[in-house]
Design a protein around this motif. Structure first.
Motif, PDB file in Angstrom:
ATOM      1  N   GLU A 192     -59.233 -14.490  -5.481  1.00 16.20           N
ATOM      2  CA  GLU A 192     -58.245 -15.132  -4.616  1.00 16.20           C
ATOM      3  C   GLU A 192     -58.149 -16.632  -4.868  1.00 16.20           C
ATOM      4  N   ILE A 193     -59.275 -17.225  -5.241  1.00 19.82           N
ATOM      5  CA  ILE A 193     -59.291 -18.680  -5.418  1.00 19.82           C
ATOM      6  C   ILE A 193     -58.798 -19.110  -6.797  1.00 19.82           C
ATOM      7  N   SER A 194     -58.598 -18.166  -7.709  1.00 14.71           N
ATOM      8  CA  SER A 194     -58.222 -18.504  -9.081  1.00 14.71           C
ATOM      9  C   SER A 194     -56.933 -19.320  -9.152  1.00 14.71           C
ATOM     10  N   GLN A 195     -55.907 -18.875  -8.444  1.00 19.28           N
ATOM     11  CA  GLN A 195     -54.623 -19.556  -8.517  1.00 19.28           C
ATOM     12  C   GLN A 195     -54.689 -20.975  -7.962  1.00 19.28           C
ATOM     13  N   PRO A 196     -55.299 -21.185  -6.772  1.00 21.45           N
ATOM     14  CA  PRO A 196     -55.459 -22.571  -6.301  1.00 21.45           C
ATOM     15  C   PRO A 196     -56.224 -23.454  -7.275  1.00 21.45           C
ATOM     16  N   VAL A 197     -57.238 -22.897  -7.930  1.00 21.60           N
ATOM     17  CA  VAL A 197     -58.018 -23.666  -8.903  1.00 21.60           C
ATOM     18  C   VAL A 197     -57.133 -24.123 -10.062  1.00 21.60           C
ATOM     19  N   LEU A 198     -56.311 -23.216 -10.585  1.00 18.84           N
ATOM     20  CA  LEU A 198     -55.436 -23.559 -11.693  1.00 18.84           C
ATOM     21  C   LEU A 198     -54.358 -24.552 -11.270  1.00 18.84           C
ATOM     22  N   GLN A 199     -53.826 -24.376 -10.065  1.00 23.30           N
ATOM     23  CA  GLN A 199     -52.764 -25.255  -9.576  1.00 23.30           C
ATOM     24  C   GLN A 199     -53.245 -26.683  -9.376  1.00 23.30           C
ATOM     25  N   THR A 200     -54.517 -26.873  -9.088  1.00 27.94           N
ATOM     26  CA  THR A 200     -55.025 -28.203  -8.739  1.00 27.94           C
ATOM     27  C   THR A 200     -55.977 -28.771  -9.787  1.00 27.94           C
ATOM     28  N   LYS A 201     -55.981 -28.209 -10.989  1.00 25.69           N
ATOM     29  CA  LYS A 201     -56.751 -28.730 -12.120  1.00 25.69           C
ATOM     30  C   LYS A 201     -58.262 -28.760 -11.842  1.00 25.69           C
ATOM     31  N   ALA A 202     -58.725 -27.858 -11.010  1.00 23.35           N
ATOM     32  CA  ALA A 202     -60.155 -27.790 -10.714  1.00 23.35           C
ATOM     33  C   ALA A 202     -60.881 -26.995 -11.783  1.00 23.35           C
ATOM     34  N   GLU A 203     -62.206 -27.155 -11.824  1.00 22.12           N
ATOM     35  CA  GLU A 203     -63.072 -26.337 -12.680  1.00 22.12           C
ATOM     36  C   GLU A 203     -64.056 -25.614 -11.781  1.00 22.12           C
ATOM     37  N   ILE A 204     -64.271 -24.335 -12.049  1.00 30.36           N
ATOM     38  CA  ILE A 204     -65.304 -23.594 -11.322  1.00 30.36           C
ATOM     39  C   ILE A 204     -66.627 -23.871 -12.011  1.00 30.36           C
ATOM     40  N   TYR A 205     -67.492 -24.611 -11.333  1.00 32.32           N
ATOM     41  CA  TYR A 205     -68.776 -24.978 -11.923  1.00 32.32           C
ATOM     42  C   TYR A 205     -69.787 -23.847 -11.794  1.00 32.32           C
ATOM     43  N   GLN A 206     -69.921 -23.285 -10.592  1.00 30.35           N
ATOM     44  CA  GLN A 206     -70.916 -22.240 -10.362  1.00 30.35           C
ATOM     45  C   GLN A 206     -70.471 -21.303  -9.239  1.00 30.35           C
ATOM     46  N   TYR A 207     -70.928 -20.052  -9.359  1.00 30.16           N
ATOM     47  CA  TYR A 207     -70.949 -19.123  -8.231  1.00 30.16           C
ATOM     48  C   TYR A 207     -72.407 -18.990  -7.813  1.00 30.16           C
ATOM     49  N   VAL A 208     -72.683 -19.248  -6.548  1.00 31.18           N
ATOM     50  CA  VAL A 208     -74.054 -19.131  -6.041  1.00 31.18           C
ATOM     51  C   VAL A 208     -74.009 -18.242  -4.798  1.00 31.18           C
ATOM     52  N   GLY A 209     -74.294 -16.948  -4.992  1.00 29.51           N
ATOM     53  CA  GLY A 209     -74.191 -16.023  -3.864  1.00 29.51           C
ATOM     54  C   GLY A 209     -72.757 -15.965  -3.377  1.00 29.51           C
ATOM     55  N   ASP A 210     -72.562 -16.325  -2.099  1.00 28.08           N
ATOM     56  CA  ASP A 210     -71.224 -16.311  -1.512  1.00 28.08           C
ATOM     57  C   ASP A 210     -70.572 -17.688  -1.578  1.00 28.08           C
ATOM     58  N   GLU A 211     -71.098 -18.549  -2.403  1.00 24.79           N
ATOM     59  CA  GLU A 211     -70.632 -19.933  -2.490  1.00 24.79           C
ATOM     60  C   GLU A 211     -70.007 -20.199  -3.852  1.00 24.79           C
ATOM     61  N   VAL A 212     -68.956 -21.032  -3.862  1.00 27.57           N
ATOM     62  CA  VAL A 212     -68.326 -21.480  -5.099  1.00 27.57           C
ATOM     63  C   VAL A 212     -68.428 -22.999  -5.150  1.00 27.57           C
ATOM     64  N   VAL A 213     -68.855 -23.511  -6.293  1.00 25.77           N
ATOM     65  CA  VAL A 213     -68.914 -24.952  -6.489  1.00 25.77           C
ATOM     66  C   VAL A 213     -67.792 -25.338  -7.458  1.00 25.77           C
ATOM     67  N   LEU A 214     -66.888 -26.184  -6.974  1.00 27.21           N
ATOM     68  CA  LEU A 214     -65.764 -26.654  -7.782  1.00 27.21           C
ATOM     69  C   LEU A 214     -65.965 -28.119  -8.137  1.00 27.21           C
ATOM     70  N   THR A 215     -65.394 -28.534  -9.251  1.00 26.76           N
ATOM     71  CA  THR A 215     -65.502 -29.926  -9.659  1.00 26.76           C
ATOM     72  C   THR A 215     -64.217 -30.378 -10.344  1.00 26.76           C
ATOM     73  N   TRP A 216     -63.974 -31.673 -10.274  1.00 25.06           N
ATOM     74  CA  TRP A 216     -62.814 -32.298 -10.911  1.00 25.06           C
ATOM     75  C   TRP A 216     -63.236 -33.578 -11.615  1.00 25.06           C
ATOM     76  N   GLU A 217     -62.575 -33.901 -12.697  1.00 23.14           N
ATOM     77  CA  GLU A 217     -62.606 -35.273 -13.171  1.00 23.14           C
ATOM     78  C   GLU A 217     -61.897 -36.108 -12.113  1.00 23.14           C
ATOM     79  N   VAL A 218     -62.352 -37.332 -11.884  1.00 27.97           N
ATOM     80  CA  VAL A 218     -61.877 -38.124 -10.743  1.00 27.97           C
ATOM     81  C   VAL A 218     -60.358 -38.274 -10.735  1.00 27.97           C
ATOM     82  N   LYS A 219     -59.783 -38.600 -11.883  1.00 29.33           N
ATOM     83  CA  LYS A 219     -58.333 -38.815 -11.943  1.00 29.33           C
ATOM     84  C   LYS A 219     -57.574 -37.569 -11.528  1.00 29.33           C
ATOM     85  N   GLN A 220     -58.010 -36.395 -12.020  1.00 26.23           N
ATOM     86  CA  GLN A 220     -57.297 -35.153 -11.708  1.00 26.23           C
ATOM     87  C   GLN A 220     -57.526 -34.720 -10.268  1.00 26.23           C
TER      88      GLN A 220
END
Length: 344
Positions: A192-220
């Motif tokens: 479900e989160i894939s599309q929002p991630v692509l739309q906002t230039k995010a990177e999925i850093y890790q899945y930890v159990g029921d948690e998702v860690v997202l990251t961005w370069e500052v400008k993006q």
């Protein structure tokens, strides 16, 4: 133009260029010379492949999300084999009409060894493309290129934005559903989160159990408040599909998020298994901000440091929580609660 659309068009252009180049290589090897036919064959085939891969399959993602990597790859290869042959036949007939060739000659050409070799060669090219696109998706958007380019081969310091996104009441839901159904739920939520991630230039850093860690370069991440939009686009998706989750799992999942930014050490580590990792106090602080959502009964908390960097706040309502000492931290961190005005 939306980032996701730009990414799709860029990938489509890459596929067409790749297949056009493959057509050039084939003609050089097979005919020892070059003319317009090499590109005229490669580009349309690449366009068909790109339309199927980038536009057809994403719309039917839920249907294929439970398939294994091998199964979906084989399915695509068979589909592309049929598509390649149909497009090749159409192009051969069109070229034959312009060259005033007889229909009987065209049918002989379709059954020739040269045509079979062309189909096999094209299939090999598309099998390589399918594998590359799937590998890129398995590693995470853009991660494969970072490995290839060697960007993180040596540790270096950089500033990044992080979001820790965590399911509310996950322990209770896991006990209610059991482990197998709970992870089936998580799998759907992470899709479900894939599309929002692509739309906002995010990177999925890790899945930890029921948690998702997202990251961005500052400008993006700061651009158009992308780092905030990811969370609220995800919330919109959950709300839109709430009846599906209630019917299938008996729950309506919700999430909380903590956001922060600062300096981290970025590096590629490992031997038998390699990955790109980020180390720094910013990750620990972001996790503590996420935990504070429960204390302040907020769905999204942002550090004052990040809030001061966000220029575009249109569409969001900010409320200052104040300076607080987070669990396990000695210095105070200023926190702000963020809401989407449209949801109020």
């Amino acid at each position: 133009m939306q980032p996701n659309r730009v990414r799709t068009l860029r990938t489509l252009a890459f596929i067409c260029l790749f297949t056009g180049f493959a057509g050039v290589i084939y003609q050089l090897i097979n005919e020892k010379h070059l003319d317009h036919r090499s590109v005229l064959v490669g580009l349309p085939l690449g366009l068909v492949f790109g339309l199927l891969e980038l536009f057809l399959f994403p719309k039917t993602e839920r249907r294929f999300q439970h398939w294994s990597f091998t199964k979906i790859t084989l399915f695509k290869i068979l589909l592309y084999t049929a598509a390649i042959y149909v497009v090749s036949v159409i192009m051969m007939f069109i070229a034959g009409l312009f060259e005033h060739r007889k229909i009987s000659e065209l049918f002989v050409s379709l059954a020739s060894l040269d045509q079979l070799i062309l189909v096999v060669y094209t299939l090999a090219i598309y099998s390589l493309l399918v594998f590359f696109l799937h590998l890129n998706r398995l590693l995470g958007e853009g991660i494969l290129w970072k490995f290839i380019s060697g960007k993180y081969h040596k540790p270096h310091e950089e500033e990044r934005i992080f979001m820790f996104l965590d399911m509310n009441s996950s322990t209770t839901i896991a006990e209610q559903l059991g482990h197998v159904r709970f992870y089936a739920l998580l799998n759907e939520l992470f899709h479900e989160i894939s599309q929002p991630v692509l739309q906002t230039k995010a990177e999925i850093y890790q899945y930890v159990g029921d948690e998702v860690v997202l990251t961005w370069e500052v400008k993006q991440g700061l651009e158009n408040a992308n780092c905030l939009k990811t969370f609220f686009l995800f919330q919109e998706n959950l709300h839109r599909n709430s009846s599906h989750y209630l019917k299938k799992f008996g729950v309506q999942p919700t999430f909380k998020a903590g956001l922060h930014f600062g300096k981290v050490i970025s590096a590629q580590i490992g031997d038998l298994k390699q990955e790109i990792v980020y180390n720094g106090d910013v990750l620990n602080t972001t996790a503590r901000i996420r935990d504070a959502c429960r204390q302040y009964q907020c769905e999204c908390l942002v550090s004052g440091i990040l809030m001061n960097q966000l220029k575009s706040m249109n569409g969001f309502l900010w409320e200052r929580i104040g300076a607080t000492t987070l669990r396990g931290k000695e210095t105070e961190v200023e926190l702000f609660s963020v809401s989407d005005i449209r949801s109020l």
